[in-house]
Write a protein that holds these residues in place. Structure first.
Motif, PDB file in Angstrom:
ATOM      1  N   GLN A 400      80.079  65.606   5.135  1.00 43.44           N
ATOM      2  CA  GLN A 400      79.966  66.702   6.086  1.00 43.44           C
ATOM      3  C   GLN A 400      80.160  66.249   7.530  1.00 43.44           C
ATOM      4  OE1 GLN A 400      79.637  69.975   5.545  1.00 43.44           O
ATOM      5  NE2 GLN A 400      79.797  69.631   3.346  1.00 43.44           N
ATOM      6  N   LEU A 401      80.043  64.947   7.791  1.00 46.09           N
ATOM      7  CA  LEU A 401      80.246  64.472   9.153  1.00 46.09           C
ATOM      8  C   LEU A 401      81.675  64.732   9.602  1.00 46.09           C
ATOM      9  CD1 LEU A 401      78.997  63.068  11.568  1.00 46.09           C
ATOM     10  CD2 LEU A 401      79.701  60.885  10.594  1.00 46.09           C
ATOM     11  N   ASP A 403      83.553  67.208   8.515  1.00 51.04           N
ATOM     12  CA  ASP A 403      83.672  68.654   8.744  1.00 51.04           C
ATOM     13  C   ASP A 403      83.066  69.049  10.091  1.00 51.04           C
ATOM     14  OD1 ASP A 403      84.826  68.877   6.256  1.00 51.04           O
ATOM     15  OD2 ASP A 403      82.931  69.333   5.240  1.00 51.04           O
ATOM     16  N   ALA A 404      82.079  68.283  10.559  1.00 55.42           N
ATOM     17  CA  ALA A 404      81.432  68.608  11.828  1.00 55.42           C
ATOM     18  C   ALA A 404      82.328  68.346  13.026  1.00 55.42           C
ATOM     19  CB  ALA A 404      80.137  67.815  11.974  1.00 55.42           C
ATOM     20  N   ILE A 474      75.585  74.079   6.580  1.00 56.44           N
ATOM     21  CA  ILE A 474      75.558  72.616   6.464  1.00 56.44           C
ATOM     22  C   ILE A 474      76.212  71.969   7.679  1.00 56.44           C
ATOM     23  CG2 ILE A 474      76.325  70.647   5.106  1.00 56.44           C
ATOM     24  CD1 ILE A 474      74.303  72.176   3.611  1.00 56.44           C
ATOM     25  N   THR A 475      77.340  72.545   8.114  1.00 55.30           N
ATOM     26  CA  THR A 475      78.047  72.005   9.274  1.00 55.30           C
ATOM     27  C   THR A 475      77.176  72.084  10.522  1.00 55.30           C
ATOM     28  OG1 THR A 475      80.164  72.675   8.322  1.00 55.30           O
ATOM     29  CG2 THR A 475      80.130  72.198  10.679  1.00 55.30           C
ATOM     30  N   GLU A 477      73.906  72.087  10.585  1.00 52.72           N
ATOM     31  CA  GLU A 477      72.817  71.124  10.446  1.00 52.72           C
ATOM     32  C   GLU A 477      73.270  69.713  10.804  1.00 52.72           C
ATOM     33  OE1 GLU A 477      71.526  71.616   6.446  1.00 52.72           O
ATOM     34  OE2 GLU A 477      70.314  73.409   6.870  1.00 52.72           O
ATOM     35  N   VAL A 478      74.461  69.339  10.338  1.00 54.34           N
ATOM     36  CA  VAL A 478      74.999  68.018  10.673  1.00 54.34           C
ATOM     37  C   VAL A 478      75.244  67.920  12.179  1.00 54.34           C
ATOM     38  CG1 VAL A 478      76.945  66.458  10.358  1.00 54.34           C
ATOM     39  CG2 VAL A 478      75.999  67.681   8.393  1.00 54.34           C
ATOM     40  N   GLY A 481      71.976  67.480  14.010  1.00 54.12           N
ATOM     41  CA  GLY A 481      71.500  66.105  13.893  1.00 54.12           C
ATOM     42  C   GLY A 481      72.252  65.158  14.806  1.00 54.12           C
ATOM     43  N   TRP A 482      73.574  65.352  14.900  1.00 57.50           N
ATOM     44  CA  TRP A 482      74.398  64.531  15.786  1.00 57.50           C
ATOM     45  C   TRP A 482      73.984  64.724  17.243  1.00 57.50           C
ATOM     46  CZ3 TRP A 482      77.872  60.668  15.351  1.00 57.50           C
ATOM     47  CH2 TRP A 482      78.704  60.410  16.431  1.00 57.50           C
TER      48      TRP A 482
END
Length: 592
Positions: A400-401, A403-404, A474-475, A477-478, A481-482
């Motif tokens: 997912q990183l 995709d972010a 999900i994107t 959320e990632v 977090g970043w």
């Protein structure tokens, strides 16, 4: 007012001391004056970047970062949503990108520095927002390098299989955890290859990129020429099987194929004439990419029924093989894809190093990223970033990183649109080599005259926010977090070491406008002549006074002696100011 605070005091040993601490909120929102950003352009630790890139090279940098894996694989995702109307979806996505491109072009011509949207945010929105923007760019550029490099091994295997019949083992050619992949060796190799080009210098890297961009454009045009012979009119009907909703959904997917047009803005400190060439390069690259996308899409959906695109990751290669009945053309297209991916890695890696260069110069990241060697290359920066991206692509599942990167890019685009609006109100009289269309037309809004052209940044901001909200949870959320990690780094390191905190906003001499080497030399020579004349006049006056004083001494002495002898001294001459004594009488002379 863009300037925040005053210049710090100077102590007895001539070292700067930090200015008095301001409020916490003021420290977060301190802005770097545009003039200071421009004055520091190209200056690194121990050297400077070299201005060696022309308009065409800048255009190729943007095309190289944009025209890559997207067009080779994106049709398999977009056509099932829109059908043959995917052509309209490409135009829709291009228009959406155009709004942000106009804002980038205006700011690139006004603030021609390497930091791209990070620097634009620093001058208009404040330090903490600039840091967040820069952190998003690290995600966009750094992680996308790794994500793009991951697919290079697959295309390389297709090329090797079609030419020499040998392939790299799956354990060394696939992403970790995918289809038996353990370590993606080709991904590491392509990043190291691009690192070697970048170490050679910006001009050499731009030359290599121009060649690679030319090859992949020829490959796409070749596809159009071959696939055109397989077009069937029935494949275009129904043209819009899923209605306008399908067209807009496909457009949202295709928007990410345009990401990269802003890469030229990272070369602001290495462009020969950035104020004029950067806006042209950004707009021209977007035009060329859009035309190619629309042309390829129109031919592709005409040569293959739109329903057959479902699940096809190599649609273009499949069309070439079906139309000709030979695998040669598919291999040729695979070669074009290998070069296309390498070009994307090169240009995006270049952009990442220049953004970190600007952030390091501002003190927000370690000084190692701003060190420049004799060739004008940030060597340590390039090596560190390349090794990080190479290892990330080869050994770590991105998931997912990767995709972010989309949401990080959209966030940076949104800030650029806001920066244009803010700068228009805070610095309305600043010279701009490029303005968004209709900026000269003003409308009355609440007692204030507002340029009509600001509607484009507003639309650009709205479209970016809309696309960000359309991404999955999900994107987000990632991405959250970043951002959290980035803010921890800022408060622990960048906030205290920022040059605005240690030097103050007036830490360097400011200039009104960015200058090229030629203009700088001309201005310097002109200023030198003026200074020389002024200094010469001052020195000459001083020397003349001293000479006159020295010359007057013997004349005064002679006059005194003449008076004592009953005779006067002759008047002084105009040329020398010296006294001319009367000739002595022979009767008074006495020979020895």
């Amino acid at each position: 007012m863009l300037d925040q605070g005053t210049a710090p005091p100077v102590t007895g040993d001539k070292r700067r001391t930090p200015p008095q601490a301001a409020g916490f909120g003021a420290r977060l929102m301190r802005r770097k004056p545009v003039e200071r950003l421009v004055a520091e352009g190209g200056q690194g630790e121990g050297g400077t970047l070299r201005r060696s890139l022309g308009m065409w090279q800048l255009t190729m940098i943007s095309i190289g970062a944009t025209l890559g894996t997207g067009i080779f694989v994106v049709l398999g995702e977009a056509v099932p949503d829109a059908g043959p109307a995917v052509v309209i979806s490409f135009v829709l996505a291009g228009v959406t990108a155009l709004f942000s491109a106009l804002s980038y072009a205006e700011l690139a011509g006004t603030i021609p520095v390497s930091g791209s949207s990070y620097s634009y945010a620093y001058a208009t929105l404040g330090e903490v927002i600039a840091w967040v923007c820069g952190w998003c760019l690290i995600l966009e550029y750094g992680v996308s390098v790794a994500a793009v490099a991951v697919g290079w091994g697959q295309y390389l295997n297709e090329l090797l299989d079609g030419t020499i019949g040998v392939t790299i083992p799956a354990a060394l050619a696939n992403p970790p955890g995918t289809d038996g992949g353990i370590f993606n060796l080709p991904a590491l190799l392509v990043v190291l290859l691009c690192m070697a080009f970048l170490i050679g210098g910006a001009k050499e890297s731009a030359r290599a990129n121009t060649i690679m961009v030319g090859v992949k454009i020829v490959a796409l045009l070749l596809f159009c020429a071959v696939a055109f012979t397989g077009i069937r009119a029935g494949n275009y009907t129904p043209f819009m099987p899923l209605g306008l909703g399908g067209v807009s959904a496909a457009g949202a997917t295709l928007f990410f194929s345009y990401i990269g047009f802003d890469a030229a803005s990272t070369a602001g400190e290495e462009a020969k004439n950035p104020k004029k060439d950067l806006p042209k390069a950004i707009m021209l690259s977007l035009l060329i990419v859009t035309v190619l996308y629309v042309l390829v899409a129109a031919v592709a959906v005409g040569a293959m029924p739109w329903g057959d695109f479902q699940g096809s990751e190599a649609a273009l290669a499949g069309i070439m093989k079906d139309v000709t009945g030979q695998s040669f053309w598919a291999v040729l297209l695979a070669a074009g894809a290998v070069i296309a991916i390498a070009s994307v890695v090169l240009t995006v890696l270049y952009g990442q190093t220049r953004i970190l260069f600007a952030m390091s110069r501002d003190g927000l990241v370690p000084k190692a990223f701003a060190k420049v060697n004799r060739k004008g290359v940030p060597l340590a920066n390039t090596v560190i970033v390349s090794l990080f991206c190479g290892v990330l692509a080869a050994a770590i599942p991105l998931g997912q990183l990767a995709d972010a990167t989309s949401i990080g890019t959209l966030f940076a685009f949104a800030l650029v649109n806001v920066a244009v609006i803010v700068l228009r109100f805070t610095r309305p009289d600043m010279h701009r080599s490029f303005r968004v269309p209709f900026s000269g037309v003003r409308v009355q809004l609440g007692g204030t005259q507002v340029p009509l052209g600001l509607i484009f940044p507003v639309l650009g901001f709205a479209m970016c926010v809309y696309m960000m909200l359309s991404l999955d949870v999900i994107t987000w959320e990632v991405f959250g977090g970043w951002m959290l990690v980035g803010l921890v780094i800022y408060f622990a390191y960048g906030m205290r070491r920022s040059r605005l905190a240690t030097d103050g906003p007036a830490g360097v001499a400011l200039v009104k406008e960015p200058v090229t080497e030629k203009a700088g030399a001309k201005t310097g020579a002109k200023g030198g002549v003026k200074a020389g004349v002024k200094a010469g006049a001052k020195t000459g006056a001083k020397a003349g006074a001293q000479t006159a004083k020295k010359a007057a001494a013997p004349a005064a002495k002679a006059a005194k002696a003449g008076n004592a002898a009953g005779s006067g001294a002759a008047p002084r001459t105009k040329a020398t100011g010296k006294g001319r004594p009367q000739p002595r009488k022979k009767s008074r002379g006495k020979k020895k």
